[in-house]
Structures are given as structure tokens and as C-alpha cells.
Design an enzyme around this catalytic site. Structure first.
Site, mmCIF file in Angstrom:
data_model
loop_
_atom_site.group_PDB
_atom_site.id
_atom_site.type_symbol
_atom_site.label_atom_id
_atom_site.label_comp_id
_atom_site.label_asym_id
_atom_site.label_seq_id
_atom_site.Cartn_x
_atom_site.Cartn_y
_atom_site.Cartn_z
ATOM 1 N N HIS A 1 21.441 21.666 22.544
ATOM 2 C CA HIS A 1 20.310 21.204 21.759
ATOM 3 C C HIS A 1 19.480 20.263 22.591
ATOM 4 O O HIS A 1 20.023 19.496 23.382
ATOM 5 C CB HIS A 1 20.776 20.498 20.470
ATOM 6 C CG HIS A 1 19.702 20.475 19.437
ATOM 7 N ND1 HIS A 1 18.727 19.514 19.423
ATOM 8 C CD2 HIS A 1 19.433 21.330 18.423
ATOM 9 C CE1 HIS A 1 17.900 19.782 18.415
ATOM 10 N NE2 HIS A 1 18.297 20.873 17.802
ATOM 11 N N ASP B 1 22.835 26.406 14.184
ATOM 12 C CA ASP B 1 22.827 27.867 14.048
ATOM 13 C C ASP B 1 24.181 28.509 14.311
ATOM 14 O O ASP B 1 24.359 29.694 14.076
ATOM 15 C CB ASP B 1 21.800 28.476 15.014
ATOM 16 C CG ASP B 1 20.385 28.226 14.535
ATOM 17 O OD1 ASP B 1 20.198 28.161 13.317
ATOM 18 O OD2 ASP B 1 19.487 28.089 15.381
HETATM 19 N N1 CMC Z 1 24.598 28.524 27.186
HETATM 20 C C1 CMC Z 1 24.765 28.299 28.502
HETATM 21 N N2 CMC Z 1 24.118 27.343 29.194
HETATM 22 C C2 CMC Z 1 23.273 26.553 28.525
HETATM 23 C C3 CMC Z 1 23.051 26.716 27.138
HETATM 24 C C4 CMC Z 1 23.743 27.739 26.475
HETATM 25 N N3 CMC Z 1 23.564 27.936 25.164
HETATM 26 N N4 CMC Z 1 22.141 25.804 26.726
HETATM 27 C C5 CMC Z 1 21.814 25.084 27.815
HETATM 28 N N5 CMC Z 1 22.497 25.533 28.903
HETATM 29 C C6 CMC Z 1 22.461 24.964 30.271
HETATM 30 C C7 CMC Z 1 21.181 25.361 30.988
HETATM 31 O O1 CMC Z 1 21.351 26.558 31.707
HETATM 32 C C8 CMC Z 1 20.960 24.148 31.862
HETATM 33 O O2 CMC Z 1 21.857 24.238 32.947
HETATM 34 P P1 CMC Z 1 21.428 23.646 34.424
HETATM 35 O O3 CMC Z 1 21.211 22.186 34.214
HETATM 36 O O4 CMC Z 1 22.596 23.985 35.303
HETATM 37 O O5 CMC Z 1 20.169 24.389 34.800
HETATM 38 C C9 CMC Z 1 21.425 22.976 31.008
HETATM 39 O O6 CMC Z 1 22.394 23.537 30.120
HETATM 40 C C10 CMC Z 1 20.306 22.317 30.193
HETATM 41 O O7 CMC Z 1 19.684 23.327 29.410
HETATM 42 P P2 CMC Z 1 18.120 23.403 29.128
HETATM 43 O O8 CMC Z 1 17.761 24.815 28.785
HETATM 44 O O9 CMC Z 1 17.369 22.763 30.250
HETATM 45 O O10 CMC Z 1 18.016 22.473 27.864
HETATM 46 P P3 CMC Z 1 16.825 22.445 26.836
HETATM 47 O O11 CMC Z 1 16.857 21.134 26.162
HETATM 48 O O12 CMC Z 1 15.541 22.852 27.503
HETATM 49 O O13 CMC Z 1 17.187 23.639 25.816
HETATM 50 C C11 CMC Z 1 18.154 24.836 24.012
HETATM 51 C C12 CMC Z 1 17.796 23.457 24.572
HETATM 52 C C13 CMC Z 1 18.568 24.684 22.553
HETATM 53 C C14 CMC Z 1 16.884 25.741 24.049
HETATM 54 C C15 CMC Z 1 19.281 25.464 24.861
HETATM 55 O O14 CMC Z 1 20.438 24.660 24.777
HETATM 56 C C16 CMC Z 1 19.614 26.905 24.436
HETATM 57 O O15 CMC Z 1 18.974 27.837 24.926
HETATM 58 N N6 CMC Z 1 20.613 27.106 23.517
HETATM 59 C C17 CMC Z 1 20.902 28.416 22.983
HETATM 60 C C18 CMC Z 1 19.876 28.777 21.916
HETATM 61 C C19 CMC Z 1 20.128 28.047 20.605
HETATM 62 O O16 CMC Z 1 21.257 27.970 20.134
HETATM 63 N N7 CMC Z 1 19.020 27.565 19.996
HETATM 64 C C20 CMC Z 1 19.090 26.915 18.687
HETATM 65 C C21 CMC Z 1 18.868 25.428 18.776
HETATM 66 S S1 CMC Z 1 19.287 24.601 17.225
HETATM 67 C C22 CMC Z 1 18.137 25.190 16.078
HETATM 68 C C23 CMC Z 1 16.788 24.654 16.335
HETATM 69 O O17 CMC Z 1 16.535 23.507 15.952
HETATM 70 O O18 CMC Z 1 15.985 25.391 16.904
#
Ligand code: CMC
Length: 428
Positions: free
Chosen positions: A307, A364
């Protein structure tokens, strides 16, 4: 003396005010930075940028705190109802008995939609994704209520738009589902509560009785409360920015529905179930799928984990995990996918990659399991998220307009070509 922060650039010092919120959050107000120094700030994905100040929702991602208008989410989920929470978010305080009855009554009385909506729905191929249909139906409210487009609408007029969209979204959601499966639609009933009416419209079959199971209606009500607002996320910011051009409530909410649809936001709840199903069909080896999620050459991500703001736990996920156990227990459903989900959570919580990056189950992760147990089809999951988030979108749109906030218009750092001369087609 109020606090300030200093930026030193090119030998000059610029002093900027520091704003403090009621929960002691601090922000540097950079509103005058460009005028003073020619500089702008750059922040991809707005990871560290406050776009507004708001009295609606507070969350502390480190401590896992979420409050609507000062009330903890745990207490609201346990004691309140979705309609009461909607009132709280939109109008700022919990309603008294009379206010609640009038609000709820107005919503009950506005559930019907124009008969022409059947023809509009009929124009969508049955393979259409329900989120696309829902956003179109919501936008089309501007055609049936053109007065809603008036940016100078009276507060009474705005309240009528609010009641109408809260009342009609469940009708749109249920009719979208019925159209998709090729069944005749059910008309809304003003006798039933918000969730029972939705379930009735979705699941009643022609010629057959349908009794709403109170366990299902209560579980759905709780899920909607947990989704009702989440401050400045992707879809809510979209609603605010659309409304900032004096776009109407209906067009702004429709924009929010589209922003929510993506798999990184609300669309994750569908993806979670699809992933869990894939793991089950693949033999249930959670470690194999964890490794896939960690492999940077593999686009696969473990949906329902991670998140942007919660870095220790998502308080909504804790409530939902427990609710999933209760609902499955009460309904006597034995879903093998729940065991896979719990196994995956156990492995992830001890995995170095996930621990280092503070990736925990989010809202989720377990919500899809409840929706499935309630008999809701997978491609309707994100529609239910949208129904839950609706009061938050309305509250944020209303706050932004009442505060007379300026049109949203970020800046950029240009990195493209400079000064090219046009070359005629036959010389390229
Ligand atoms: N599986 C594997 N790796 C992950 C995941 C995941 N679900 N989420 C983040 N990472 C890794 C990402 O690859 C990155 O690694 P590195 O630092 O080595 O490059 C690190 O963790 C940080 O991730 P980020 O994408 O830079 O973080 P963000 O804050 O931009 O993204 C997120 C947040 C929710 C989009 C992301 O965690 C994600 O894609 N999660 C899966 C989708 C999901 O469950 N979304 C629902 C969120 S809750 C409902 C809502 O409010 O929308």
C-alpha cells in the site's frame, strides 16, 4: 512564531511557511516557491505531495490508523451503518434520529431510474466490463438531470444530486449485472434497507421468491463502511480534480469510477481472487508464486499486498480478515481459496523481500473472499468497491467546491526536443 522551512538554491535562501494539521501532520506550503525562486517541485505519483487540506478522513500509515471525521474505523464498522457513515462523511457529523430518517427516506424514494435506462443498457454488449457500464450510466445522469451541471447550484440542489446518486448507484450496479447475464432487471424497492435492496435487485429471479439473508446484508454493509473513504487516493484525487474545473458531481464521480477500475487500485480485488484461483489450480504452491512476485523480470505482482501509505498493517484488512472467517462460518461455506490466502499471508509476513518493503495484505486481499461467499460474481467486485467509496467521493467533491479550491493544474519539467524545424514529408 509559526514554523518555517528554508530552501537554499543558487546562493539564495527562501523561507516557506510550515502548516500543521490537527493530528500534528506537517507540510511545507510551497505555493509561493515558483514566484520567489523560479523553482517548482517534482514528485512522480505525488508520493510526497499534499494536494489539499481536508477535514474528512485521517490516516496514519505507520500506525495503521484510519478515522472518518474523527471516529475510528473499527468502531464505525462495529456499531454504525453504511447510510449513517455516508451522512457523517458528507455532512461532517453523525445524524440525529430525525436527520437519519429524512436522509434514508430520501434515498429510498429516489431509487428508481428512468425507464429509458433499459434501452441504454441494451446498447452495451454483454461482454462489457461492469465498471465501464457503471461509469457511463453515472455520467448519463447529467442527461436526465441537466440542472446538475450548473456550477452555481443552490445547496438544496446539490443535496438533491447527492441523494439521487446515492439512491441510483445500487440500481445501476444491479441492472449492469442483470444485463451482463442476460436476465430481466428487478426494480428497486423503497421498503428495504440499502444493502438488502441491492441484493434483491441482483439476485431475485423471475417467478421465484428471494429472501435476503441478514448475514449477507450485514456483511455487505460492513464492507461498504470499510471502503467509504480513504483521503487523497487515485480515484478521490480524480474526483476532486474533475470537480475543480466545476465539473458536476455526476461527471466527477464517473471519472472516479474509471480511476478506481485499474488493477493497482480498486481493480485489485478481482485480481486477488483470480490469482488465488490460479495458485489453487496450480497445486497450491504459495512459495512458487511468491518467487514470481519477487522476480523483477516477471511482471507478476502479488495483488492485495502493499500500500502506498500503510507500512505496518492496513486496519481495514484486519477487520475484513475476521469478517471473512465469520461470514464463511455463518454461511457454512468452505472456500479452499481462504486457506490459500492465509497461507500466502503467513509466508509473505516472514519473507525478507516483503518484510523489507513493508508489504502487508491490504483491504482488497480478503474482501474478494467475502464477496465470493456472498455469491457476488468476480467482475462485480470493483463495482461494490465503487458503491462503498461513493460517500467519500461525494464528501471530497463537496468539500473542494465549498472551499472554492482553484482548478487543479500540476506543472511539469519538460524533457523533450527543443526548437526543431519542420521538414516536409518528401524530405524525411
Ligand atoms: N508484489 C510484489 N512486489 C511489490 C508489490 C506486490 N504486490 N507491491 C509493491 N512491490 C514492490 C515493488 O516492486 C517495489 O520494489 P523495489 O523497491 O524493489 O522496486 C516496492 O515494493 C515498492 O513498490 P511501489 O510500487 O514503488 O509502491 P507504490 O506505493 O508505488 O505502490 C501499490 C503501491 C498498492 C500500487 C503496490 O503495492 C501494488 O501494486 N500492490 C498490488 C496491487 C494492490 O493490491 N492494489 C490495491 C491497493 S489497496 C486498495 C486501494 O486503496 O486502492
Amino acid at each position: 512564531m509559526s514554523e518555517t522551512a528554508k530552501i537554499i538554491y543558487d546562493g539564495k535562501e527562501y523561507e516557506l511557511p510550515v502548516i500543521t494539521g490537527t493530528e500534528n501532520e506537517k507540510a511545507i506550503d510551497i505555493g509561493s516557491l515558483r514566484q520567489m525562486s523560479g523553482l517548482i517541485t517534482l514528485d512522480y505519483g505525488y508520493k510526497n505531495t499534499g494536494a489539499t487540506s481536508s477535514k474528512i478522513t485521517f490516516l496514519d500509515g505507520e500506525k495503521g490508523i484510519l478515522k472518518y471525521r474523527g471516529y475510528g474505523i473499527e468502531e464505525l464498522a462495529e456499531k454504525s451503518s453504511f447510510i449513517e457513515v455516508a451522512y457523517l462523511l458528507i455532512f461532517g457529523d453523525l445524524p440525529n434520529q430525525d436527520q437519519l430518517e429524512r436522509f434514508e427516506g430520501a434515498i429510498r424514494n429516489n431509487r428508481m431510474v428512468h425507464e429509458d435506462y433499459k434501452r441504454i443498457l441494451g446498447g452495451f454488449p454483454s461482454r462489457s466490463h461492469p465498471m465501464g457500464v457503471l461509469s457511463s450510466l453515472v455520467t448519463s445522469l447529467t442527461a436526465f438531470f441537466p440542472e446538475s451541471l450548473d456550477p452555481n447550484r443552490s445547496p438544496e440542489g446539490v443535496n438533491l444530486s447527492i441523494v439521487r446518486i446515492l439512491a441510483k448507484m445500487p440500481t445501476f450496479a444491479a441492472w449492469t449485472y442483470k444485463h451482463k447475464i442476460g436476465h430481466p432487471v428487478n426494480y428497486p424497492s423503497s421498503k428495504e434497507d440499502y444493502c438488502s435492496n441491492l441484493l434483491h435487485m441482483m439476485f431475485k429471479q423471475p417467478g421465484a421468491d428471494y429472501e435476503v439473508d441478514p448475514v449477507i446484508a450485514n456483511a455487505l454493509d460492513k464492507l461498504l463502511i470499510l471502503h467509504a473513504d480513504h483521503e487523497q487516493n487515485c480515484s478521490t484525487s480524480t474526483v476532486r480534480i474533475t470537480g475543480s474545473s466545476h465539473g458536476s458531481l455526476y461527471t466527477s464521480v464517473s471519472a472516479g469510477i474509471n480511476a478506481l477500475w485499474g488493477p493497482l487500485h480498486g481493480g485489485a480485488n478481482m485480481e486477488v481472487i483470480n490469482t488465488l484461483e490460479n495458485i489453487r489450480e496450480d497445486g497450491g504452491d504459495t512459495k512458487k508464486w511468491m518467487d514470481k512476485a519477487k522476480d523483477k523480470d516477471d511482471p507478476f505482482r502479488l495483488m492485495g499486498f502493499g500500500h502506498r501509505v500503510y507500512k505496518n498493517f492496513d486496519p481495514r484488512a484486519r477487520i475484513i480478515k475476521k469478517a471473512a472467517d465469520d461470514v464463511l462460518d455463518k454461511l457454512g461455506v468452505n472456500d479452499p481459496v481462504l486457506d490459500i490466502a492465509k497461507g500466502l499471508e503467513r509466508v509473505a509476513l516472514e519473507d525478507e523481500y516483503f518484510v523489507e518493503r513493508k508489504l502487508y495484505p491490504n483491504v482488497d486481499f480478503y474482501s474478494g473472499i467475502i464477496y465470493r461467499a456472498l455469491g457476488i460474481p468476480v467482475d462485480m467486485f470493483t463495482v461494490l468497491f465503487a458503491l462503498g467509496r461513493l460517500p467519500g467521493w461525494i464528501a471530497q467533491w463537496k468539500e473542494m467546491r465549498e472551499n472554492k479550491e482553484p482548478i487543479g493544474r500540476p506543472r511539469q519539467v519538460y524533457t523533450g526536443e527543443t526548437n526543431r524545424t519542420y521538414v516536409p514529408l518528401n524530405q524525411r
